[in-house]
Scaffold this motif. Structure first.
Motif, PDB file in Angstrom:
ATOM      1  N   LEU A 140       0.901  -1.250  -0.102  1.00  0.00           N
ATOM      2  CA  LEU A 140       0.009   0.110   0.103  1.00  0.00           C
ATOM      3  C   LEU A 140       0.923   1.485   0.078  1.00  0.00           C
ATOM      4  O   LEU A 140       0.278   2.337  -0.332  1.00  0.00           O
ATOM      5  CB  LEU A 140      -0.908   0.137   1.482  1.00  0.00           C
ATOM      6  CG  LEU A 140      -1.938  -1.213   1.077  1.00  0.00           C
ATOM      7  CD1 LEU A 140      -3.016  -0.692   2.497  1.00  0.00           C
ATOM      8  CD2 LEU A 140      -2.996  -0.747  -0.119  1.00  0.00           C
ATOM      9  N   LYS A 141       2.001   1.259   0.048  1.00  0.00           N
ATOM     10  CA  LYS A 141       3.225   2.302   0.354  1.00  0.00           C
ATOM     11  C   LYS A 141       2.861   3.103  -1.024  1.00  0.00           C
ATOM     12  O   LYS A 141       3.148   2.505  -2.090  1.00  0.00           O
ATOM     13  CB  LYS A 141       4.377   1.899   0.687  1.00  0.00           C
ATOM     14  CG  LYS A 141       5.507   3.130   0.966  1.00  0.00           C
ATOM     15  CD  LYS A 141       6.903   2.381   1.211  1.00  0.00           C
ATOM     16  CE  LYS A 141       7.407   3.825   1.939  1.00  0.00           C
ATOM     17  NZ  LYS A 141       8.716   3.538   2.390  1.00  0.00           N
ATOM     18  N   GLY A 142       2.592   4.228  -0.773  1.00  0.00           N
ATOM     19  CA  GLY A 142       2.523   5.405  -2.226  1.00  0.00           C
ATOM     20  C   GLY A 142       1.106   5.274  -2.914  1.00  0.00           C
ATOM     21  O   GLY A 142       0.733   5.927  -3.638  1.00  0.00           O
ATOM     22  N   HIS A 143       0.316   4.249  -2.400  1.00  0.00           N
ATOM     23  CA  HIS A 143      -1.032   4.037  -3.164  1.00  0.00           C
ATOM     24  C   HIS A 143      -2.200   4.562  -2.337  1.00  0.00           C
ATOM     25  O   HIS A 143      -3.244   4.522  -2.859  1.00  0.00           O
ATOM     26  CB  HIS A 143      -1.144   2.655  -3.541  1.00  0.00           C
ATOM     27  CG  HIS A 143      -0.132   2.032  -4.417  1.00  0.00           C
ATOM     28  ND1 HIS A 143      -0.044   2.881  -5.715  1.00  0.00           N
ATOM     29  CD2 HIS A 143       0.839   1.216  -4.485  1.00  0.00           C
ATOM     30  CE1 HIS A 143       0.960   2.090  -6.401  1.00  0.00           C
ATOM     31  NE2 HIS A 143       1.365   1.422  -5.734  1.00  0.00           N
ATOM     32  N   TYR A 144      -1.967   4.643  -0.935  1.00  0.00           N
ATOM     33  CA  TYR A 144      -3.023   5.014  -0.048  1.00  0.00           C
ATOM     34  C   TYR A 144      -2.995   6.396   0.605  1.00  0.00           C
ATOM     35  O   TYR A 144      -2.236   7.021   1.181  1.00  0.00           O
ATOM     36  CB  TYR A 144      -3.104   4.011   1.131  1.00  0.00           C
ATOM     37  CG  TYR A 144      -4.327   4.092   1.890  1.00  0.00           C
ATOM     38  CD1 TYR A 144      -5.596   3.681   1.504  1.00  0.00           C
ATOM     39  CD2 TYR A 144      -4.382   4.586   3.126  1.00  0.00           C
ATOM     40  CE1 TYR A 144      -6.664   3.643   2.006  1.00  0.00           C
ATOM     41  CE2 TYR A 144      -5.597   4.956   3.925  1.00  0.00           C
ATOM     42  CZ  TYR A 144      -6.662   4.206   3.434  1.00  0.00           C
ATOM     43  OH  TYR A 144      -7.666   4.095   3.990  1.00  0.00           O
ATOM     44  N   ASP A 145      -4.097   7.304   0.333  1.00  0.00           N
ATOM     45  CA  ASP A 145      -3.915   8.749   0.566  1.00  0.00           C
ATOM     46  C   ASP A 145      -4.831   8.698   1.834  1.00  0.00           C
ATOM     47  O   ASP A 145      -5.936   8.591   2.156  1.00  0.00           O
ATOM     48  CB  ASP A 145      -4.685   9.541  -0.335  1.00  0.00           C
ATOM     49  CG  ASP A 145      -4.924  11.137  -0.218  1.00  0.00           C
ATOM     50  OD1 ASP A 145      -4.274  11.502   0.911  1.00  0.00           O
ATOM     51  OD2 ASP A 145      -5.581  11.719  -0.838  1.00  0.00           O
ATOM     52  N   THR A 146      -3.961   9.092   3.177  1.00  0.00           N
ATOM     53  CA  THR A 146      -4.411   8.806   4.246  1.00  0.00           C
ATOM     54  C   THR A 146      -5.279  10.205   4.734  1.00  0.00           C
ATOM     55  O   THR A 146      -6.110  10.279   5.360  1.00  0.00           O
ATOM     56  CB  THR A 146      -3.614   8.799   5.521  1.00  0.00           C
ATOM     57  OG1 THR A 146      -2.462  10.102   4.964  1.00  0.00           O
ATOM     58  CG2 THR A 146      -2.505   7.695   5.342  1.00  0.00           C
ATOM     59  N   ARG A 147      -5.203  11.268   3.804  1.00  0.00           N
ATOM     60  CA  ARG A 147      -6.369  12.431   4.132  1.00  0.00           C
ATOM     61  C   ARG A 147      -7.531  12.204   3.581  1.00  0.00           C
ATOM     62  O   ARG A 147      -8.701  12.266   4.120  1.00  0.00           O
ATOM     63  CB  ARG A 147      -5.764  13.741   3.481  1.00  0.00           C
ATOM     64  CG  ARG A 147      -4.536  14.183   4.097  1.00  0.00           C
ATOM     65  CD  ARG A 147      -4.180  15.400   3.365  1.00  0.00           C
ATOM     66  NE  ARG A 147      -3.624  15.427   2.153  1.00  0.00           N
ATOM     67  CZ  ARG A 147      -4.393  16.087   1.040  1.00  0.00           C
ATOM     68  NH1 ARG A 147      -5.487  17.092   1.489  1.00  0.00           N
ATOM     69  NH2 ARG A 147      -4.024  16.103  -0.143  1.00  0.00           N
TER      70      ARG A 147
END
Length: 139
Positions: free
Chosen positions: A107-114
């Motif tokens: 998921l690193k770089g593919h998940y927008d936590t905002r």
């Protein structure tokens, strides 16, 4: 004769359930990060509690008790994976550290936590356009 077979099956299911619940407890204590702990807790404890409920259903002579045990088993099997997924997602969103032996973080770089959205590999971010509401209305 059927009473002995019924009791034997019930005892075997109960022992398997208790063993799986013990493995789940050991897994929670021994696993190095929250994601592995969550996996041990959700899988082994669901199967363990399910075996205990099946043991109750087999040993009960009353149809009402058997129906309640099976309903509890169904509820457990439907809710445990959802709860484990939500715990894992929340842990990833707050930045819980992965175990140092973790090889890949997909998921690193593919998940927008905002915005809590997931983008595919190589996918362009979707920009909402005005006037394209769900019913074709102007937003």
């Amino acid at each position: 004769m059927t009473g002995i077979i019924q009791e034997s099956i019930s005892i075997i299911l109960l022992l398997i359930g208790v063993l799986l619940l013990m493995i789940a407890g050991i897994g929670i204590v021994r696993m190095p990060d929250i994601f592995l702990r969550m996996s041990a807790a959700s899988k082994a404890s669901s199967l363990g509690a399910g075996c205990v409920l099946l043991s109750v259903a087999v040993s009960a002579a009353d149809i009402a008790v058997t129906a309640r045990a099976l309903a509890g088993l169904l509820f457990l099997l439907l809710t445990a994976p959802v709860a484990a997924h939500m715990i894992g997602r929340a842990a990833y969103m707050i930045g819980a550290p992965l175990w140092k032996g973790t090889m890949v973080d997909e998921l690193k770089g593919h998940y927008d936590t905002r915005r809590h959205t997931l983008s595919g590999i190589g996918a362009q971010p979707v920009q909402p356009r005005r006037g394209t509401g769900p019913l074709g209305d102007k937003s």
